[in-house]
Design a protein around this motif. Structure first.
Motif, PDB file in Angstrom:
ATOM      1  N   ASN A  35      58.293  52.307  16.501  1.00 34.96           N
ATOM      2  CA  ASN A  35      58.365  53.978  16.190  1.00 34.96           C
ATOM      3  C   ASN A  35      57.928  54.432  17.532  1.00 34.96           C
ATOM      4  OD1 ASN A  35      55.373  53.642  16.586  1.00 34.96           O
ATOM      5  ND2 ASN A  35      54.978  53.305  14.638  1.00 34.96           N
ATOM      6  N   THR A  67      62.318  54.515  16.013  1.00 30.76           N
ATOM      7  CA  THR A  67      62.259  55.595  14.834  1.00 30.76           C
ATOM      8  C   THR A  67      61.081  56.701  15.134  1.00 30.76           C
ATOM      9  OG1 THR A  67      60.595  53.852  13.851  1.00 30.76           O
ATOM     10  CG2 THR A  67      62.761  53.562  13.453  1.00 30.76           C
ATOM     11  N   GLY A  69      59.397  58.506  12.433  1.00 30.91           N
ATOM     12  CA  GLY A  69      58.856  58.857  11.195  1.00 30.91           C
ATOM     13  C   GLY A  69      57.252  59.078  11.586  1.00 30.91           C
ATOM     14  N   VAL A  76      63.151  63.396  10.399  1.00 25.58           N
ATOM     15  CA  VAL A  76      62.884  62.277  11.128  1.00 25.58           C
ATOM     16  C   VAL A  76      64.059  62.132  12.025  1.00 25.58           C
ATOM     17  CG1 VAL A  76      62.458  59.695  10.723  1.00 25.58           C
ATOM     18  CG2 VAL A  76      61.307  61.353   9.389  1.00 25.58           C
ATOM     19  N   ASN A  78      65.620  59.184  14.192  1.00 20.07           N
ATOM     20  CA  ASN A  78      65.898  57.735  14.784  1.00 20.07           C
ATOM     21  C   ASN A  78      66.921  57.659  15.871  1.00 20.07           C
ATOM     22  OD1 ASN A  78      63.880  57.117  12.763  1.00 20.07           O
ATOM     23  ND2 ASN A  78      65.391  56.243  11.579  1.00 20.07           N
ATOM     24  N   ARG A  94      62.513  64.399   6.362  1.00 18.98           N
ATOM     25  CA  ARG A  94      60.807  63.935   6.077  1.00 18.98           C
ATOM     26  C   ARG A  94      60.694  64.062   4.704  1.00 18.98           C
ATOM     27  NH1 ARG A  94      57.755  62.303   9.739  1.00 18.98           N
ATOM     28  NH2 ARG A  94      58.927  63.580  11.317  1.00 18.98           N
ATOM     29  N   THR A  98      53.223  59.425   2.793  1.00 16.84           N
ATOM     30  CA  THR A  98      52.926  58.439   3.835  1.00 16.84           C
ATOM     31  C   THR A  98      53.371  57.110   3.122  1.00 16.84           C
ATOM     32  OG1 THR A  98      50.659  58.334   3.279  1.00 16.84           O
ATOM     33  CG2 THR A  98      51.527  60.021   5.123  1.00 16.84           C
ATOM     34  N   GLN A 132      65.841  54.817   3.622  1.00 14.36           N
ATOM     35  CA  GLN A 132      65.592  56.245   3.232  1.00 14.36           C
ATOM     36  C   GLN A 132      65.321  56.163   1.575  1.00 14.36           C
ATOM     37  OE1 GLN A 132      64.579  58.477   4.936  1.00 14.36           O
ATOM     38  NE2 GLN A 132      64.752  60.425   3.780  1.00 14.36           N
TER      39      GLN A 132
END
Length: 151
Positions: A35, A67, A69, A76, A78, A94, A98, A132
């Motif tokens: 990330n 990524t 996120g 988001v 990537n 998004r 979480t 996703q």
């Protein structure tokens, strides 16, 4: 998926382990999926995510999928970096929750698709779509982060 910190913020990798990842493991990898925070930590000398990815590619990894996120924003983003092509951006809505395990879900899905014979490009794109969907259907287990629905 270089998990360096727990979702709650606890450090999971010592400086020595992190150095071993960069020096010994990266040259053996076809793909790393950090990330944004992990990319910055693995390439601390870099001042942008693109520079982080280039530093990781320079250490011998063939592909880097950073990524987004953990970055702010309504979407988001990537970004796939490869020594052989220009960076490719993937944008996803998004989700409001979480998650625990989003990164490893994505990395495992890419690995599975590569094992099926897909190209890196196909595997990265299709695995993101699948991830996703898994996140959109995530399950609440207790009161913590949601768990991706890996069906």
């Amino acid at each position: 998926d270089p998990v360096l910190r727990a979702g709650g913020g606890s450090n999971l990798a010592t400086d020595a382990l992190q150095a071993a990842m960069v020096d010994d493991l990266l040259p053996r990898l076809s793909l790393i999926t950090p990330n944004a925070a992990e990319a910055r930590r693995l390439a601390p000398q870099a001042d942008t995510l693109a520079a982080c990815a280039q530093a990781l590619l320079g250490r011998g990894c063939s592909n880097v999928l950073v990524t987004g996120g953990d970055e702010p924003g309504e979407q988001v983003v990537n970004i796939w970096f490869s020594a052989e092509a220009s960076p490719q951006h993937f944008t996803w809505p998004r989700l409001p929750e979480t998650f625990h395990g989003a990164g490893c879900t994505l990395a495992s899905a890419i690995a599975a698709r590569l094992a099926l014979g897909e190209s890196m490009s196909q595997a990265i794109e299709q695995a993101q779509r699948w991830t996703q969907s898994a996140l959109a259907q995530a399950r609440a287990v207790g009161q913590g982060r949601r768990i991706p629905y890996r069906r």
